[in-house]
Scaffold this motif. Structure first.
Motif, PDB file in Angstrom:
ATOM      1  N   HIS A  81     -10.330 -14.633  15.900  1.00 42.45           N
ATOM      2  CA  HIS A  81     -11.789 -14.702  15.757  1.00 42.45           C
ATOM      3  C   HIS A  81     -12.499 -13.981  16.905  1.00 42.45           C
ATOM      4  CE1 HIS A  81     -12.204 -16.966  12.142  1.00 42.45           C
ATOM      5  NE2 HIS A  81     -11.552 -18.023  12.581  1.00 42.45           N
TER       6      HIS A  81
ATOM      7  N   HIS B 189      -4.745 -17.869  16.231  1.00 38.73           N
ATOM      8  CA  HIS B 189      -5.888 -17.709  15.315  1.00 38.73           C
ATOM      9  C   HIS B 189      -7.219 -17.545  16.071  1.00 38.73           C
ATOM     10  CE1 HIS B 189      -8.086 -18.422  11.546  1.00 38.73           C
ATOM     11  NE2 HIS B 189      -8.862 -19.245  12.210  1.00 38.73           N
TER      12      HIS B 189
ATOM     13  N   SER C 164     -16.557 -22.227  13.778  1.00 37.67           N
ATOM     14  CA  SER C 164     -15.987 -22.210  12.426  1.00 37.67           C
ATOM     15  C   SER C 164     -15.938 -23.625  11.875  1.00 37.67           C
ATOM     16  CB  SER C 164     -14.584 -21.603  12.475  1.00 37.67           C
ATOM     17  OG  SER C 164     -13.704 -22.518  13.085  1.00 37.67           O
TER      18      SER C 164
HETATM   19 ZN    ZN Z   1     -10.875 -19.596  11.410  1.00 36.53          ZN
END
Ligand code: ZN
Ligand code: KG4
Length: 333
Positions: free
Chosen positions: A117, A113, A138
Motif C-alpha cells: 500500500h 502487504h 484500509s
Molecule cells: Zn489492503
C-alpha cells in the motif's frame, strides 16, 4: 539486448484474488477478482474468502499472464503477499506463488502487504522523495508511518481499535447501506452539509487513532429517531460523519508534519479512494506547502500491481525469499 525483467505479482491477503505482470518496472496487467459474496454478510467471511481464492487463483494468474502477452518461461520471479492478512487467504496465494516459482526454477519474493500500500505511490510518476509520511488507511489498518527508504519504515501510530475502513463499513450498515459502506458514505457526503450533526472525535495520545467511539456515537444518535430520519437526512448524516472521521486522520497527520518537518505526504489503502480525504489533503497542501501523492484508484484498493512493484525492487537488489517462508497474519514492519 539485455533480457527483460518480468515479475508476476500475487495478492490474496483478504477477499480479492489479484495477479499482475510487470515488465521492466512497468505494470502491464493488474487483474482483480473481487469476491462479491461477502456483501451478503456485511463483512469479509474468512473461511469463504480462502475457498474462493482457491477457485479463483489459477484463472486470475492465467488472465494476468495471457493479457500481458508473455510466456510463463519468460517470468523472472514471483512476488507474493505473505502478511498481514487472513491466514487461509494468505496461504492460498503463498502456496500458489511458491509452487509456481519452484516449477519454473525462478525466485519467489515474499512481500509485506503494508509495504504494498505504501509503495503503490511509486507505480506512477511523480513519485515521492524520501523521507515521506504515509497514511495507510484500509478496511484492516489505519497507520501513520515515516518512510526513510525502501527498507526503513517507522510506525508512528496506528488505530487502537477499529480500522477507519471498518468504521466506515459498520456505520454504513447502521445507515442501511450495503457492504462496503465506505464508498457510499463518501458519495452521499459530497451532497450534504457536514455541519448538520456533531459527533465526538476520539482524543488519543501521540500518533494513535481510535475509531470505535464514533461508531457507538452514531448508534446512540440514531436510536429513537423517527422512522424516515435516515432516509431524509442521509446526505447530511454522511457528510457530518465523514467530516469527523477525516478530522481525526488530519489531526495526527498535521501533528506529524509539524514534528518531523516532512513535507512529502502519501496515502494508500482502500480508504485513500475517498474524495473527502483527497480534498482535505489538497487544502492542507496549500496551507502547509506540501507535496501530496495519491495512487490511482486501482492501486489504492487491494491489488497485485503494488506487490509486483516491490518484488521488482527486491529482484534488482537480489533480495529473494526462501521457499520455506511461511505466512504471517500479524506481520509487522
Ligand atoms: Zn489492503
Ligand atoms: O485496501 P482495501 O481494498 O482492503 C483492505 O485491505 O482492507 O480497503 C477496503 C476498504 C473498505 O473498508 C471500504 O469501505 C473502503 O476501503 N473504501 C472507502 C472508499 N472506497 C473504499 N472508504 C471510504 N471512502 C471511499 N471512497
Amino acid at each position: 539486448m539485455d533480457k527483460k525483467i518480468v515479475i508476476l505479482g500475487i495478492e490474496t491477503s483478504c477477499d480479492d484474488t489479484c495477479a499482475s505482470v510487470l515488465i521492466d518496472n512497468k505494470i502491464i496487467t493488474n487483474i482483480v477478482n473481487s469476491q462479491k459474496i461477502h456483501s451478503n454478510y456485511g463483512g469479509v467471511y474468512p473461511e469463504m474468502a480462502s475457498r474462493n481464492h482457491l477457485n479463483n487463483i489459477s484463472i486470475t494468474v492465467e488472465e494476468a499472464i495471457t493479457k500481458a502477452n508473455i510466456n510463463k518461461k519468460n517470468i523472472s520471479a514471483v512476488g507474493y503477499t505473505y502478511g498481514p492478512g487472513l491466514n487461509g487467504s494468505l496461504l492460498v496465494g503463498s502456496i500458489f506463488a511458491k509452487s509456481f516459482s519452484y516449477s519454473l526454477n525462478i525466485p519467489s519474493i515474499a512481500i509485506n502487504h503494508m509495504y504494498g500500500h505504501i509503495f503503490a505511490n511509486f507505480i506512477d510518476e511523480p513519485i515521492p522523495n524520501f523521507p515521506f509520511l504515509c497514511l495507510v488507511i484500509s478496511g484492516g489498518h489505519t497507520q501513520l508511518v515515516k518512510v526513510d527508504s525502501f527498507n526503513k519504515i517507522t510506525l508512528l501510530g496506528e488505530t487502537l481499535d477499529d480500522a477507519i475502513g471498518e468504521a466506515y463499513d459498520k456505520i454504513g450498515k447502521m445507515l442501511g447501506l450495503k457492504y462496503p459502506g465506505g464508498p457510499k458514505i463518501d458519495k452521499y457526503a459530497s451532497l450534504g452539509n457536514n455541519k448538520s450533526f456533531k459527533f465526538p472525535k476520539a482524543n488519543i495520545d501521540n500518533y494513535n487513532f481510535s475509531f470505535s467511539g464514533i461508531k457507538t456515537a452514531v448508534l446512540y444518535f440514531l436510536r429513537n429517531k423517527p422512522k424516515n430520519f435516515i432516509e431524509e437526512n442521509i446526505n447530511d448524516l454522511c457528510a457530518s460523519i465523514q467530516k469527523t472521521l477525516i478530522d481525526m486522520l488530519m489531526d495526527k497527520l498535521i501533528l506529524a508534519i509539524k514534528n518531523t518537518d516532512i513535507k512529502e505526504i502519501c496515502i494508500g489503502g482502500g480508504v485513500a479512494c475517498n474524495n473527502g480525504i483527497k480534498n482535505r489533503l489538497y487544502e492542507l497542501k496549500e496551507n502547509m506547502n506540501l507535496n501530496i501523492y495519491i495512487p490511482k484508484h486501482e492501486y489504492c484498493t487491494d491489488n497485485a500491481a503494488m506487490i509486483a512493484k516491490i518484488a521488482y525492487i527486491k529482484y534488482i537488489n537480489s533480495e529473494f525469499s526462501d521457499i520455506n517462508t511461511i505466512v504471517d497474519p500479524k506481520l509487522k514492519y
